[in-house]
Motif scaffolding. Structure first.
Motif, short mmCIF file in Angstrom:
data_model
loop_
_atom_site.label_atom_id
_atom_site.label_comp_id
_atom_site.label_asym_id
_atom_site.label_seq_id
_atom_site.Cartn_x
_atom_site.Cartn_y
_atom_site.Cartn_z
N PRO A 346 0.81 -1.22 0.00
CA PRO A 346 0.00 0.00 0.00
C PRO A 346 0.84 1.27 0.00
N ALA A 347 2.15 1.15 0.23
CA ALA A 347 3.01 2.34 0.25
C ALA A 347 3.33 2.85 -1.15
N ILE A 348 3.02 2.07 -2.19
CA ILE A 348 3.23 2.52 -3.56
C ILE A 348 2.03 3.36 -3.98
N PRO A 349 2.24 4.62 -4.36
CA PRO A 349 1.09 5.48 -4.71
C PRO A 349 0.18 4.89 -5.77
N ALA A 350 0.74 4.21 -6.78
CA ALA A 350 -0.10 3.66 -7.84
C ALA A 350 -1.09 2.64 -7.30
N ASN A 351 -0.75 1.98 -6.20
CA ASN A 351 -1.61 0.93 -5.65
C ASN A 351 -2.83 1.50 -4.91
N LYS A 352 -2.91 2.81 -4.78
CA LYS A 352 -4.12 3.40 -4.20
C LYS A 352 -5.32 3.21 -5.12
N ASP A 353 -5.03 2.99 -6.40
CA ASP A 353 -6.09 2.66 -7.37
C ASP A 353 -6.33 1.16 -7.29
N PRO A 354 -7.48 0.72 -6.80
CA PRO A 354 -7.73 -0.73 -6.63
C PRO A 354 -7.77 -1.49 -7.94
N THR A 355 -7.90 -0.78 -9.07
CA THR A 355 -7.94 -1.46 -10.36
C THR A 355 -6.56 -1.59 -10.99
N PHE A 356 -5.54 -0.99 -10.36
CA PHE A 356 -4.19 -1.07 -10.91
C PHE A 356 -3.49 -2.32 -10.39
#
Length: 483
Positions: A346-356
């Motif tokens: 969850p510390a990766i900003p891109a992973n804040k998008d649940p579809t990524f």
């Protein structure tokens, strides 16, 4: 009284002529002591002989001596890369590697994310690095180490493709391999041929085939050095203090040909990585042990045993630990790709998008194999050399020390609740960083992943500590008992 007469001395024997109980016990203790001392002396002499003449010892004795002394009973000669002065092209590549003026921010160079003091990996524990024109753009993956890539083959699928000038259709190869069984990874055993998995290539997804191609990628990546076009890179190269070296090495016309200028610049960076011994030093304690120049501790030896045990850690199934038949030092990777199912970070900003989802070989940054979904979730197996010095592990940097990494391998299947988060209903979200339709790609056949839920884990806590102790022997810079 005549004190010289033996008749006046007490007899050591009782009247019956037999020794008394106390005297007999003392006699037996003496005999046992002398026997034990004799056995110990003989064993020491035998071990000394075995150390001097290991080739005359049977294998079982060699193993005992190895355990007692930490020495390698069968030392080898390792064929390291030649250590010679850098060529003029490599010296030019070195200047490019450390030049911050080639980035859009003017503050980043190749060395910013690939620090020489940190085995050419990041110098911090961030899961991803910040880049872009204003150093405020987060990356997607932790930069891998640039060490030990000098023997990396181009990306291929299936059996080793060898050297060929013919173009390779990866989609066709992948389609041909789709129905073939995945090769099992077993420590110290050659995989069944053909090994129908992706192999070779650079970056976590293998999308670059050469160090030259790899060097160019970050220069034009918007979240890294952030040049808008290759031509921007060429313009910056023309403004460097070493531009005359391009003319001297490649001819004066090169400054008028942007694409050729960039190509030769990246070739120079690749030559620097190949020629400079710091990229492949092979100066670890383990290398010295292989050559009979160092001794491993009991913990390190036990860790090596577990590392190579196909039923325990089985690390050597993917991280090859033995020299090649012609004496090349082990790289501690088979350069193949695995889907391990590490938890989402969850510390990766891109992973804040649940579809990524970062699915490695089949996307999102590699596009030619996007339709070959049997490879979704697969990432390149990195070298374990100097891994004990890293601060972010796996393709998403989710773990920050080797204990966490080993716990993942040990508990992923046997106690997944200790590895993965739970959903709102309290159910463990296993393989939560990969879409459910690709969960079948995750390795569940190779030890230690062959355990089932509730089974005894393959390793106990002491085993894990010993494996980590061994992995620390893979750090370069071992000298005089220090590394």
């Amino acid at each position: 009284m005549n004190h010289s007469s033996d008749a006046t001395l007490p007899s050591p024997l009782p009247a019956g002529g037999e020794p008394g109980p106390a005297i007999a016990r003392r006699s037996r203790r003496k005999r046992l002591a002398w026997s034990a001392a004799g056995i110990a002396l003989a064993f020491v002499v035998y071990c000394a002989y075995a150390l001097i003449y290991p080739e005359r010892m049977p294998p079982a004795v060699g193993a005992i001596v190895e355990d007692l002394t930490g020495a390698n009973p069968h030392p080898v000669h390792l064929l390291r890369p030649q250590n010679a002065p850098l060529s003029a092209v490599a010296l030019l590549g070195k200047q490019i590697f450390f030049d911050t003026s080639l980035s859009a921010s003017g503050t980043q160079s190749c060395a910013s994310c690939h620090s020489p003091q940190h085995s050419y990996g990041p110098d911090n524990a961030f899961p991803v690095q910040l880049g872009g024109a204003h150093l405020n753009q987060a990356g997607y993956r932790p930069p891998p180490s640039l060490t030990y890539l000098y023997r990396q083959a181009p990306f291929s699928i299936g059996p080793d493709q060898g050297d060929t000038d013919a173009p390779v259709d990866m989609t066709q190869l992948a389609s041909q391999a789709a129905g073939m069984q995945r090769a099992q990874k077993t420590a110290l055993a050659a995989p069944a041929a053909p090994a129908m998995v992706p192999q070779g290539g650079l970056f976590w997804d293998g999308r670059a085939d050469t160090l030259q191609d790899q060097a160019l990628g970050p220069l034009t990546n918007p979240v890294e050095m952030a040049n808008a076009t290759p031509e921007d890179v060429a313009r910056k190269l023309l403004q460097t203090r070493y531009v005359d070296q391009f003319r001297q090495l490649f001819g004066p016309a090169i400054v008028g040909n942007p694409s050729l200028l960039i190509s030769e610049a990246m070739f120079a960076v690749g030559r620097y990585q190949i020629e400079d011994p710091s990229f492949h030093a092979f100066s670890s304690k383990y290398d010295d042990w292989l050559e009979g120049k160092a001794r491993l501790t009991h913990a390190e030896l036990h860790g090596l045993q577990l590392f190579n045990d196909k039923d325990k850690a089985n690390c050597a199934g993917c991280h090859l630990s033995q020299p090649s038949k012609d004496g090349l030092p082990p790289l501690f990777t088979d350069t193949q790709y695995e889907a391990l199912g590490v938890p989402r970070n969850p510390a990766i900003p891109a992973n804040k998008d649940p579809t990524f989802f970062d699915m490695g070989v089949c996307g999102p940054f590699r596009h030619d194999l996007a339709q070959q979904t049997q490879y979704c979730g697969m990432f390149l197996t990195p070298t374990l050399r100097n891994a004990a010095q890293r601060k972010a592990f796996f393709h998403n940097g989710v773990y920050h020390d080797l204990k966490q990494v080993m716990d993942f391998y040990n508990l992923r299947n046997t106690a997944p609740e200790k590895i993965y988060p739970r959903d709102a209903a309290g159910k463990v979200r296993k393989y939560d960083d990969l879409p459910a339709q690709y969960h079948a790609n995750v390795d569940v056949g190779d030890a230690p992943f062959d355990r089932k839920f509730g089974d005894q884990p393959a390793m106990n806590d002491q085993d894990i500590q010993d494996i980590i102790a061994f992995m620390k022997t893979l750090n370069d810079g071992y000298q005089d008992g220090k590394s």
